[in-house]
Write a protein that holds these residues in place. Structure first.
Motif, PDB file in Angstrom:
ATOM      1  N   SER A   1       0.816  -1.251  -0.017  1.00 32.55           N
ATOM      2  CA  SER A   1       0.120   0.122   0.097  1.00 32.55           C
ATOM      3  C   SER A   1       0.987   1.117   0.127  1.00 32.55           C
ATOM      4  O   SER A   1       1.801   1.355   0.728  1.00 32.55           O
ATOM      5  CB  SER A   1      -0.816  -0.091   1.232  1.00 32.55           C
ATOM      6  OG  SER A   1      -1.719   1.325   1.425  1.00 32.55           O
TER       7      SER A   1
ATOM      8  N   THR B   1      -6.865  -4.618  -7.373  1.00 32.80           N
ATOM      9  CA  THR B   1      -5.783  -3.284  -6.868  1.00 32.80           C
ATOM     10  C   THR B   1      -7.128  -2.032  -6.575  1.00 32.80           C
ATOM     11  O   THR B   1      -8.302  -2.098  -7.142  1.00 32.80           O
ATOM     12  CB  THR B   1      -5.407  -2.788  -8.242  1.00 32.80           C
ATOM     13  OG1 THR B   1      -4.422  -3.873  -8.708  1.00 32.80           O
ATOM     14  CG2 THR B   1      -4.704  -1.623  -8.125  1.00 32.80           C
TER      15      THR B   1
ATOM     16  N   ASP C   1      -4.116  10.315  -1.876  1.00 41.37           N
ATOM     17  CA  ASP C   1      -4.218   9.467  -2.722  1.00 41.37           C
ATOM     18  C   ASP C   1      -3.506   8.026  -2.260  1.00 41.37           C
ATOM     19  O   ASP C   1      -2.411   8.238  -1.836  1.00 41.37           O
ATOM     20  CB  ASP C   1      -3.296   9.781  -3.872  1.00 41.37           C
ATOM     21  CG  ASP C   1      -3.482   9.049  -5.207  1.00 41.37           C
ATOM     22  OD1 ASP C   1      -4.059   8.067  -4.981  1.00 41.37           O
ATOM     23  OD2 ASP C   1      -2.651   9.100  -6.079  1.00 41.37           O
TER      24      ASP C   1
ATOM     25  N   ARG D   1      -8.565   8.075  -4.249  1.00 39.68           N
ATOM     26  CA  ARG D   1      -8.186   9.486  -4.326  1.00 39.68           C
ATOM     27  C   ARG D   1      -9.217  10.687  -3.874  1.00 39.68           C
ATOM     28  O   ARG D   1     -10.621  10.588  -4.285  1.00 39.68           O
ATOM     29  CB  ARG D   1      -7.669   9.915  -5.677  1.00 39.68           C
ATOM     30  CG  ARG D   1      -7.381  11.353  -6.034  1.00 39.68           C
ATOM     31  CD  ARG D   1      -6.892  11.637  -7.337  1.00 39.68           C
ATOM     32  NE  ARG D   1      -5.687  10.803  -7.513  1.00 39.68           N
ATOM     33  CZ  ARG D   1      -4.660  11.085  -8.629  1.00 39.68           C
ATOM     34  NH1 ARG D   1      -5.174  11.646  -9.540  1.00 39.68           N
ATOM     35  NH2 ARG D   1      -3.748  10.252  -8.623  1.00 39.68           N
TER      36      ARG D   1
ATOM     37  N   THR E   1      -3.130   3.643  -3.043  1.00 39.02           N
ATOM     38  CA  THR E   1      -3.153   2.521  -3.826  1.00 39.02           C
ATOM     39  C   THR E   1      -2.671   1.367  -2.936  1.00 39.02           C
ATOM     40  O   THR E   1      -1.702   1.336  -2.711  1.00 39.02           O
ATOM     41  CB  THR E   1      -2.035   2.657  -5.190  1.00 39.02           C
ATOM     42  OG1 THR E   1      -2.589   3.810  -5.888  1.00 39.02           O
ATOM     43  CG2 THR E   1      -2.305   1.404  -5.865  1.00 39.02           C
TER      44      THR E   1
ATOM     45  N   GLU F   1      -8.006   1.708  -5.373  1.00 42.49           N
ATOM     46  CA  GLU F   1      -7.314   3.022  -5.654  1.00 42.49           C
ATOM     47  C   GLU F   1      -8.506   3.964  -5.019  1.00 42.49           C
ATOM     48  O   GLU F   1      -9.575   3.892  -5.483  1.00 42.49           O
ATOM     49  CB  GLU F   1      -6.991   3.533  -7.034  1.00 42.49           C
ATOM     50  CG  GLU F   1      -6.062   2.543  -7.613  1.00 42.49           C
ATOM     51  CD  GLU F   1      -5.788   2.708  -9.157  1.00 42.49           C
ATOM     52  OE1 GLU F   1      -5.138   3.860  -9.620  1.00 42.49           O
ATOM     53  OE2 GLU F   1      -6.291   2.131  -9.969  1.00 42.49           O
TER      54      GLU F   1
END
Length: 803
Positions: free
Chosen positions: A348, A400, A386, A404, A388, A402
């Protein structure tokens, strides 16, 4: 992480300083001694009280009623102690000028504790959060040695009101960004006042920043530190001067630090019917990161005339940024068939930034018999986050994730206040009524853009990426303080406050939440013998807690434990807001006794109680949701009914030679607070308010070694472990927290000093255990999750210069 050579340069110096100034028992010895901390504190308080009763205090005229909470002009900074200063046993008392912190506390009608520059500077802390956790009745969440939003009486999450110069802290602002050098004093108000606001069920922490004064000041402090082999550093500068009618204060700071931390999460699931183990797994993680921050503040104050009228301009800017990299490994010892897709490793990466700028304008003008004051503030803050996360199985990439988010928030406030002395006798100082009336307006507008992706595909598309929320707050108040007679001082206030909040809803509408509260307030001080220094405080007040914007926004947040298209459990719920929340209301009483010692010490005992209605608490329920094809467990804030909270607070500050004749002049500080609460609609036992510990205590001492340039001190902060039942099927247990701090100050001359600080010397593991019962997959199950990890010893070395 690569071992930093900084520690090899620090360790010899630390060893030499400790050998010459401190004899420290081992961490294991400290841990055993802390077990008896609470009884020792009680004995200290009783012994100090007995000593205080045996003294014959000097006659003291009745003190006039002081304003309840209006920030007074800040004083000149306390000069640094020098080798030629008189020893504590021969202290020279100088009267006149600004009142001492203890005298301000004694003369105030409203119950408050005042912490001035000397105590704020004592340990040489790097952040204000480190100072706050040692104060009476204050504790901070999280692992030992870690800061967090301060809580009074164990209550956070909006129960504690935090102000800076009488103004509410901007949303998203962390007190860790404020350095102790920028603060003149800290006021802890146990009961609300009309002027400071009634959104303070637990109390108010008012942080008064340094104002301009005419004496020149130019201080520079440079420090370095190390924790778990990760270095840190900081620089703080404070400058004060005057030019004609202008006095100004400038301050700035820089800090940077690295971190290297380990943590673990142990999850077990059992069938309550058969007792068989269904699931057993542990996630271990290591996080390495760095953080940087800077801030600059100024106060430019112009004197308009000789009568004290002035105008001040107060700009400030704060910026922090950081990034972290985590590595996770999951050890699966047993896994049931329904728990498919569990990762074996994961990584991460997170980047974040926060910037806030504010501009304040203050105007004070005498109009006849009325002292008028206007305060206007405008601020803007921006944050960016942000992250990931990639999860891998033994065969390859699983998914995955993500996230933001970009947030922009603007705040505008305008406060008007008038103060007038009414009535009274010219022959009796302080007999006038101090009448204060004012009005406030505040607007907050929040815009947030959030984008969530799973394997590159957007989620939560029904809610959109752009969110908005806003609030408009209006308030009006009036209060009166007066000295009834030499034995009695009284305070009465009335405040009205209305809040209009709008937030995005799931269907695209922006529902409005409106609420208003009347809060009558009454406080009094009784001095049985005006010639002595004993007094009794009492209050009957009403306060409230309004839901925050985040609690009102209905857009959900998805728990990462399970994919969005699969069922989750009550132990891993999603989160969502509730635009229909109502404010909590609380009726409270305070009853306290204070004895002020001749040499500046104080002994006090205080009892408080709050009866709360419309309590706000998160509830977890299985819901049919629009963002998943299957029902999901969701946690939403709800008004669940009534609750009570009460407690006893004890404090003793004195010099040891006041207690034991002929002993060294050691300054002793101790406080012990015991708390109890009950939520009516949650079955017992342990149906307490969220995250409220049963007690908190501090025991500290400071001593200037006679005939040497050294000052030594230490403090132990203790919070016992506790369990809270948040619902009929959920309990949360938090382990004990115990923090040992020591410092040594070497004063070379009045302009140069070197300070060494060791924090969290008895570093202990810190765990939070959550037990959830439910039937997520048709079985009567109990899920136990233990989150935690080690804490670390922190060393800091700081050079203090007066230029």
């Amino acid at each position: 992480m690569k071992k930093n050579p900084l520690r090899w340069r620090l360790l010899p110096l630390i060893a030499r300083l400790l050998a010459s100034t401190v004899v420290r028992p081992s961490a294991r010895q400290n841990a055993h001694r802390a077990v008896g901390l609470a009884p020792a504190l009680g004995a200290t308080l009783l012994a100090a009280a007995a000593s205080g009763q045996a003294q014959t205090p000097s006659p003291t005229p009745p003190a006039p009623a002081a304003p309840a909470a209006a920030p007074a002009a800040a004083p000149a900074a306390t000069p640094a102690a020098t080798p030629g200063a008189p020893p504590a046993s021969q202290r020279v008392e100088i009267t006149g000028g600004r009142q001492s912190d203890t005298e301000q506390r004694r003369q105030a009608t409203a119950s408050k504790i005042v912490i001035g520059r000397e105590e704020i500077d004592k340990f040489g802390d790097a952040t204000l959060g480190e100072v706050l956790r040692r104060l009476p009745g204050v504790n901070t969440p999280g692992a030992p040695g870690r800061g967090g939003p301060p809580r009074l009486r164990g209550l956070g999450g909006g129960f504690t009101q935090v102000l800076i110069d009488g103004q509410r802290v901007p949303p998203g602002f962390s007190l860790e960004s404020l350095t102790p050098e920028q603060v003149e004093r800290i006021e802890i108000l146990r009961a609300p006042t009309a002027e400071t606001g009634a959104r303070a069920i637990a109390g108010t922490i008012n942080i008064i920043t340094r104002e301009g004064f005419r004496r020149r000041l130019n201080d520079l402090r440079v420090g370095t530190g190390v924790e778990n082999d990760a270095p840190s550093g900081g620089l703080n500068w404070t400058h004060n001067n005057s030019a004609g009618d202008l006095t100004y204060n400038l301050s700035g700071s820089l800090f940077g630090r690295r971190n290297d931390e380990d943590s673990r999460t142990l999850t077990t699931v059992r069938d309550l019917t058969s007792g068989s183990l269904l699931e057993d797994r542990t996630v271990s993680s290591n996080t390495q990161g760095k953080r940087f921050g800077t801030n600059a503040t100024a106060r430019l104050q112009w004197r308009l005339n000789e009568s004290g009228d002035n105008i001040a301009l107060m700009p400030s800017i704060f910026h922090t940024e950081g990034n972290s990299d985590s590595r996770l490994v999951q050890d699966v010892r047993q896994l049931r068939p329904s728990s498919t897709g569990r990762f074996s490793t994961a990584d991460s990466v997170n980047d974040n930034r926060f910037t806030t700028g504010r501009l304040g304008l203050m105007w004070r003008q005498r109009l006849g018999d009325v002292r008028m004051e206007a305060n206007g503030n405008s601020g803007i803050s921006r944050s960016f986050n942000d992250s990931t996360r990639r999860e891998f199985s033994t065969t390859g990439l699983l998914r995955t994730l993500e996230d933001r988010a970009t947030t922009r928030e603007t705040t505008h406030t305008l406060n008007l206040k008038g103060t007038k002395l009414v009535g009274g006798s010219p022959n009796v100082p302080g007999s006038e009524n101090t009448v204060v009336a004012g009005a406030e307006i505040e607007s907050i507008d929040r815009k947030e853009t959030r984008r969530n992706l799973q394997n590159g595909v957007p989620t939560l598309t029904n809610f959109g990426e752009d969110l908005q929320a806003s609030s408009l707050r209006l308030a009006a108040y009036a209060q009166n303080e007066w000295t009834v007679n030499p034995n009695w001082s009284a305070y009465a206030g009335l405040r009205w406050e209305g809040i209009d909040t709008k937030g995005d809803n799931a269907d695209g509408t922006r529902p409005t939440n409106r609420s208003s509260v009347w809060t009558p307030l009454a406080q009094a001080v009784w001095r049985p013998d005006p010639k002595k220094r004993d007094q009794v405080r009492m209050s009957l007040t009403r306060s409230y807690r309004s839901p925050g914007l985040n609690a009102l926004i209905a857009r959900p947040t998805i728990n990462r434990d399970r994919p969005i298209d699969e069922p989750n459990t009550a132990s891993t719920p999603d989160g969502a807001g509730n635009p229909d929340l109502k404010p909590e209301l609380a009726t409270g009483i305070e009853l306290g006794y204070e004895r002020y010692l001749d040499s500046g010490g104080v002994l006090s005992a205080n009892y408080f109680r709050r009866n709360i209605s419309n309590l706000i608490r998160g509830e977890i329920r299985l819901e049919t949701v629009s963002y998943s094809p299957v029902p999901r467990y969701v946690r939403r804030q709800q008004n669940i009914g009534d609750a009570t909270v009460q407690g006893i607070e004890l404090e003793a500050k004195f010099r040891l030679d006041q207690l034991i004749a002929g002993s060294p002049g050691v300054e002793v500080r101790s406080n012990l607070s015991l708390f109890d609460s009950a939520v009516k609609n949650v079955p017992g036992p342990d149906n307490r308010l969220d995250q409220q510990a049963k007690a908190t205590a501090n025991l500290g001492a400071d001593y200037r070694v006679r005939g040497t340039p050294f000052t030594l001190g230490g403090n132990v902060n203790w919070v016992p472990g506790y369990t809270t039942r948040t619902d009929d099927n959920i309990t949360i247990s938090v382990s004990r927290k115990q923090v040992w701090d020591v410092y040594a100050l070497w004063t070379f001359n009045p302009a140069v000093a070197l300070r060494l600080l060791g924090s969290n010397l008895a570093a202990e593991d810190f765990d939070t255990t959550t037990v959830t019962d439910g039937t997520p997959f048709g079985l009567n199950e109990r899920t136990t999750t233990v989150n935690g990890g080690p804490s670390y010893i922190n060393w800091q070395l700081r050079l203090e210069l007066k230029l």
